[in-house]
Design a protein around this motif. Structure first.
Motif, PDB file in Angstrom:
ATOM      1  N   ALA A 228       1.927 -12.142  36.995  1.00 35.23           N
ATOM      2  CA  ALA A 228       2.319 -10.872  36.173  1.00 35.23           C
ATOM      3  C   ALA A 228       1.197 -10.360  35.403  1.00 35.23           C
ATOM      4  O   ALA A 228       1.056  -9.060  35.586  1.00 35.23           O
ATOM      5  CB  ALA A 228       3.442 -10.997  35.480  1.00 35.23           C
ATOM      6  N   GLU A 229       0.518 -11.068  34.529  1.00 29.26           N
ATOM      7  CA  GLU A 229      -0.454 -10.558  33.891  1.00 29.26           C
ATOM      8  C   GLU A 229      -1.751 -10.270  34.671  1.00 29.26           C
ATOM      9  O   GLU A 229      -2.400  -9.091  34.344  1.00 29.26           O
ATOM     10  CB  GLU A 229      -0.909 -11.566  32.792  1.00 29.26           C
ATOM     11  CG  GLU A 229      -2.022 -11.278  32.019  1.00 29.26           C
ATOM     12  CD  GLU A 229      -2.329 -12.345  30.970  1.00 29.26           C
ATOM     13  OE1 GLU A 229      -2.089 -12.122  29.689  1.00 29.26           O
ATOM     14  OE2 GLU A 229      -2.826 -13.339  31.469  1.00 29.26           O
ATOM     15  N   ILE A 230      -2.026 -11.146  35.508  1.00 25.49           N
ATOM     16  CA  ILE A 230      -3.232 -10.836  36.471  1.00 25.49           C
ATOM     17  C   ILE A 230      -3.027  -9.649  37.258  1.00 25.49           C
ATOM     18  O   ILE A 230      -3.840  -8.793  37.203  1.00 25.49           O
ATOM     19  CB  ILE A 230      -3.284 -12.187  37.518  1.00 25.49           C
ATOM     20  CG1 ILE A 230      -3.765 -13.284  36.496  1.00 25.49           C
ATOM     21  CG2 ILE A 230      -4.288 -11.459  38.617  1.00 25.49           C
ATOM     22  CD1 ILE A 230      -4.122 -14.388  37.668  1.00 25.49           C
ATOM     23  N   LEU A 231      -1.747  -9.267  37.675  1.00 23.21           N
ATOM     24  CA  LEU A 231      -1.370  -8.081  38.344  1.00 23.21           C
ATOM     25  C   LEU A 231      -1.655  -6.814  37.626  1.00 23.21           C
ATOM     26  O   LEU A 231      -2.127  -5.915  38.305  1.00 23.21           O
ATOM     27  CB  LEU A 231      -0.027  -8.171  39.222  1.00 23.21           C
ATOM     28  CG  LEU A 231       0.085  -7.197  40.369  1.00 23.21           C
ATOM     29  CD1 LEU A 231      -0.794  -7.142  41.091  1.00 23.21           C
ATOM     30  CD2 LEU A 231       1.621  -7.370  40.780  1.00 23.21           C
ATOM     31  N   ASP A 232      -1.010  -6.983  36.494  1.00 26.98           N
ATOM     32  CA  ASP A 232      -1.086  -5.834  35.719  1.00 26.98           C
ATOM     33  C   ASP A 232      -2.706  -5.299  35.264  1.00 26.98           C
ATOM     34  O   ASP A 232      -2.966  -4.521  35.003  1.00 26.98           O
ATOM     35  CB  ASP A 232      -0.450  -6.112  34.251  1.00 26.98           C
ATOM     36  CG  ASP A 232      -0.158  -4.911  33.309  1.00 26.98           C
ATOM     37  OD1 ASP A 232       0.472  -4.009  33.555  1.00 26.98           O
ATOM     38  OD2 ASP A 232      -0.616  -5.213  31.984  1.00 26.98           O
ATOM     39  N   ASN A 233      -3.470  -6.611  34.795  1.00 28.32           N
ATOM     40  CA  ASN A 233      -4.838  -6.409  34.547  1.00 28.32           C
ATOM     41  C   ASN A 233      -5.463  -5.708  35.758  1.00 28.32           C
ATOM     42  O   ASN A 233      -6.549  -5.143  35.621  1.00 28.32           O
ATOM     43  CB  ASN A 233      -5.570  -7.781  34.154  1.00 28.32           C
ATOM     44  CG  ASN A 233      -4.909  -8.011  32.759  1.00 28.32           C
ATOM     45  OD1 ASN A 233      -4.588  -7.235  32.036  1.00 28.32           O
ATOM     46  ND2 ASN A 233      -5.179  -9.421  32.377  1.00 28.32           N
ATOM     47  N   LEU A 234      -5.208  -6.365  37.031  1.00 25.87           N
ATOM     48  CA  LEU A 234      -5.712  -5.675  38.058  1.00 25.87           C
ATOM     49  C   LEU A 234      -5.624  -4.102  38.313  1.00 25.87           C
ATOM     50  O   LEU A 234      -6.376  -3.197  38.606  1.00 25.87           O
ATOM     51  CB  LEU A 234      -5.497  -6.366  39.497  1.00 25.87           C
ATOM     52  CG  LEU A 234      -5.966  -7.622  39.614  1.00 25.87           C
ATOM     53  CD1 LEU A 234      -5.222  -8.483  40.851  1.00 25.87           C
ATOM     54  CD2 LEU A 234      -7.333  -7.727  39.906  1.00 25.87           C
ATOM     55  N   LYS A 235      -4.316  -3.595  38.043  1.00 24.87           N
ATOM     56  CA  LYS A 235      -3.956  -2.307  38.018  1.00 24.87           C
ATOM     57  C   LYS A 235      -4.614  -1.483  37.215  1.00 24.87           C
ATOM     58  O   LYS A 235      -4.890  -0.298  37.380  1.00 24.87           O
ATOM     59  CB  LYS A 235      -2.423  -2.049  37.940  1.00 24.87           C
ATOM     60  CG  LYS A 235      -1.819  -2.872  39.293  1.00 24.87           C
ATOM     61  CD  LYS A 235       0.086  -2.758  39.049  1.00 24.87           C
ATOM     62  CE  LYS A 235       0.525  -3.392  40.100  1.00 24.87           C
ATOM     63  NZ  LYS A 235       1.996  -3.308  39.991  1.00 24.87           N
ATOM     64  N   ASN A 236      -4.922  -2.095  35.956  1.00 22.15           N
ATOM     65  CA  ASN A 236      -5.625  -1.146  34.896  1.00 22.15           C
ATOM     66  C   ASN A 236      -6.926  -1.450  34.799  1.00 22.15           C
ATOM     67  O   ASN A 236      -7.757  -1.209  34.122  1.00 22.15           O
ATOM     68  CB  ASN A 236      -4.833  -1.889  33.606  1.00 22.15           C
ATOM     69  CG  ASN A 236      -3.479  -1.333  33.453  1.00 22.15           C
ATOM     70  OD1 ASN A 236      -2.980  -0.293  33.490  1.00 22.15           O
ATOM     71  ND2 ASN A 236      -2.668  -2.407  33.051  1.00 22.15           N
ATOM     72  N   ASN A 237      -7.550  -1.917  35.836  1.00 20.16           N
ATOM     73  CA  ASN A 237      -9.096  -2.188  35.952  1.00 20.16           C
ATOM     74  C   ASN A 237      -9.695  -2.939  34.699  1.00 20.16           C
ATOM     75  O   ASN A 237     -10.872  -2.712  34.348  1.00 20.16           O
ATOM     76  CB  ASN A 237      -9.735  -0.772  35.960  1.00 20.16           C
ATOM     77  CG  ASN A 237      -9.438  -0.099  37.386  1.00 20.16           C
ATOM     78  OD1 ASN A 237      -9.353  -0.533  38.215  1.00 20.16           O
ATOM     79  ND2 ASN A 237      -8.990   1.127  37.269  1.00 20.16           N
ATOM     80  N   TYR A 238      -8.788  -3.866  34.172  1.00 19.69           N
ATOM     81  CA  TYR A 238      -9.275  -4.809  32.993  1.00 19.69           C
ATOM     82  C   TYR A 238     -10.549  -5.541  33.290  1.00 19.69           C
ATOM     83  O   TYR A 238     -11.664  -5.723  32.811  1.00 19.69           O
ATOM     84  CB  TYR A 238      -8.130  -5.517  32.588  1.00 19.69           C
ATOM     85  CG  TYR A 238      -8.397  -6.467  31.437  1.00 19.69           C
ATOM     86  CD1 TYR A 238      -8.687  -6.070  30.128  1.00 19.69           C
ATOM     87  CD2 TYR A 238      -8.683  -7.885  31.875  1.00 19.69           C
ATOM     88  CE1 TYR A 238      -8.933  -6.990  29.040  1.00 19.69           C
ATOM     89  CE2 TYR A 238      -8.894  -8.747  30.717  1.00 19.69           C
ATOM     90  CZ  TYR A 238      -9.019  -8.235  29.435  1.00 19.69           C
ATOM     91  OH  TYR A 238      -9.479  -9.157  28.527  1.00 19.69           O
ATOM     92  N   TYR A 239     -10.383  -6.239  34.675  1.00 17.29           N
ATOM     93  CA  TYR A 239     -11.371  -7.137  34.850  1.00 17.29           C
ATOM     94  C   TYR A 239     -12.773  -6.358  35.518  1.00 17.29           C
ATOM     95  O   TYR A 239     -12.657  -5.502  36.328  1.00 17.29           O
ATOM     96  CB  TYR A 239     -10.841  -8.221  35.988  1.00 17.29           C
ATOM     97  CG  TYR A 239      -9.660  -8.947  35.848  1.00 17.29           C
ATOM     98  CD1 TYR A 239      -9.809  -9.856  34.520  1.00 17.29           C
ATOM     99  CD2 TYR A 239      -8.395  -8.899  36.488  1.00 17.29           C
ATOM    100  CE1 TYR A 239      -8.617 -10.621  34.335  1.00 17.29           C
ATOM    101  CE2 TYR A 239      -7.351  -9.498  36.138  1.00 17.29           C
ATOM    102  CZ  TYR A 239      -7.443 -10.266  35.057  1.00 17.29           C
ATOM    103  OH  TYR A 239      -6.444 -11.392  34.680  1.00 17.29           O
ATOM    104  N   ILE A 240     -13.867  -7.157  35.195  1.00 15.52           N
ATOM    105  CA  ILE A 240     -15.005  -6.584  35.839  1.00 15.52           C
ATOM    106  C   ILE A 240     -15.457  -7.288  37.197  1.00 15.52           C
ATOM    107  O   ILE A 240     -15.777  -6.530  38.212  1.00 15.52           O
ATOM    108  CB  ILE A 240     -16.262  -6.899  34.939  1.00 15.52           C
ATOM    109  CG1 ILE A 240     -16.436  -5.943  33.801  1.00 15.52           C
ATOM    110  CG2 ILE A 240     -17.660  -6.907  35.586  1.00 15.52           C
ATOM    111  CD1 ILE A 240     -17.468  -6.501  32.652  1.00 15.52           C
ATOM    112  N   ASP A 241     -15.011  -8.439  37.063  1.00 16.14           N
ATOM    113  CA  ASP A 241     -15.204  -9.156  38.492  1.00 16.14           C
ATOM    114  C   ASP A 241     -14.196 -10.564  38.587  1.00 16.14           C
ATOM    115  O   ASP A 241     -13.522 -10.629  37.368  1.00 16.14           O
ATOM    116  CB  ASP A 241     -16.552  -9.638  38.670  1.00 16.14           C
ATOM    117  CG  ASP A 241     -17.425 -10.307  37.604  1.00 16.14           C
ATOM    118  OD1 ASP A 241     -16.472 -10.833  36.530  1.00 16.14           O
ATOM    119  OD2 ASP A 241     -18.614 -10.569  37.623  1.00 16.14           O
ATOM    120  N   CYS A 242     -14.356 -11.433  39.495  1.00 15.80           N
ATOM    121  CA  CYS A 242     -13.738 -12.541  39.584  1.00 15.80           C
ATOM    122  C   CYS A 242     -14.496 -13.511  40.481  1.00 15.80           C
ATOM    123  O   CYS A 242     -15.234 -13.332  41.458  1.00 15.80           O
ATOM    124  CB  CYS A 242     -12.483 -12.114  40.673  1.00 15.80           C
ATOM    125  SG  CYS A 242     -11.296 -13.636  41.082  1.00 15.80           S
TER     126      CYS A 242
END
Length: 265
Positions: A228-242
């Protein structure tokens, strides 16, 4: 700098090879450019899907058995980059995804007459001082060639030269080392220093500490159970990369949200 070519590499080890079709599609989506796949193999047994979706370069395995496929995969990316002339390149890991605009925007404004690296500041004041992360290394092929292969050696002579390194900085430059004692970052640092090319490197900083980059969804330190946290961060463009979980198929349950977010599944 506009990227003309993305360079990835793998042998048939599923730890990396399973990511190949996803990497090809992903980096085409991000940069709208050609993808070059260095395939470390004595046969071209790739699927038609892969062969039709990118430029495949077959690099043979080392018949002397002195250089491992894992090392060949890493150094093949450097060699391919030197052959691109005035075209630009970006070296990436096959198991790597870009998740927001930090990297594309940084590269877009970079000088293509220099070699750009991102995140080398993480190595400052450590024994890795002067090394640059291989992922996202970018520039023109002819500029890179002046650093990596200034004497214009052919493939086998270049391998011999790198197999004979005895004056390295940290001992991880020689390509006959076992994979866990070889570093393509160490080799590139050695080549930069030996060619006196430090001024040709454009450094772009990235935040982090203790060799852990901020804003990265990582196989080692991220909580992949908290989808759930990962999906929320993805939607908010929080991550630079993976740097994702490996092998892919065995971890598909935890990878599905990421792949769907990137329109790869």
């Amino acid at each position: 700098m506009k990227i003309d070519n993305i360079i990835i590499a793998s042998d048939n080890n599923k730890l990396y090879f399973e990511f190949v079709p996803y990497a090809i599609k992903h980096f085409k989506n991000v940069f709208g450019c050609n993808v070059i796949f260095n395939y470390i193999s004595d046969v071209n047994d790739l699927s038609e899907e892969i062969k039709d979706s990118c430029t495949v370069i077959n690099y043979p395995t080392d018949n002397t058995k002195r250089i491992s496929n894992a090392v060949l995969s890493k150094i093949s990316r450097l060699i391919t980059a030197t052959k691109l002339g005035s075209e630009t390149f970006m070296i990436v890991d096959v198991e790597q995804f870009i998740l927001n605009k930090f990297v594309p925007d940084a590269i877009a404004t970079a000088d293509d007459n220099k070699i750009t690296e991102i995140g080398g500041n993480m190595y400052h004041n450590t024994t890795s001082q002067g090394k640059t992360p291989m992922g996202y290394t970018s520039g023109k092929g002819n500029v890179f060639k002046n650093i990596v292969n200034p004497n214009d050696y052919d493939y086998l002579d270049l391998l011999k030269t790198w197999s004979d390194i005895v004056d390295g900085i940290d001992g991880k430059e020689n390509i006959t080392n076992v994979p866990n004692h070889f570093s393509d970052e160490s080799l590139l640092r050695y080549l930069i220093v030996r060619s006196g090319s430090e001024d040709l490197i454009n450094h772009i900083s990235r935040s982090g500490r203790d060799f852990k980059y901020d804003f990265r969804l990582d196989r080692h330190w991220s909580d992949w159970n908290n989808q759930a946290e990962i999906l929320d961060n993805l939607k908010n463009n929080y991550y630079i990369d993976c740097q994702p979980l490996r092998p892919l198929k065995e971890n598909m349950g935890k990878m599905e949200n990421l792949l769907k977010h990137l329109n790869l599944k």
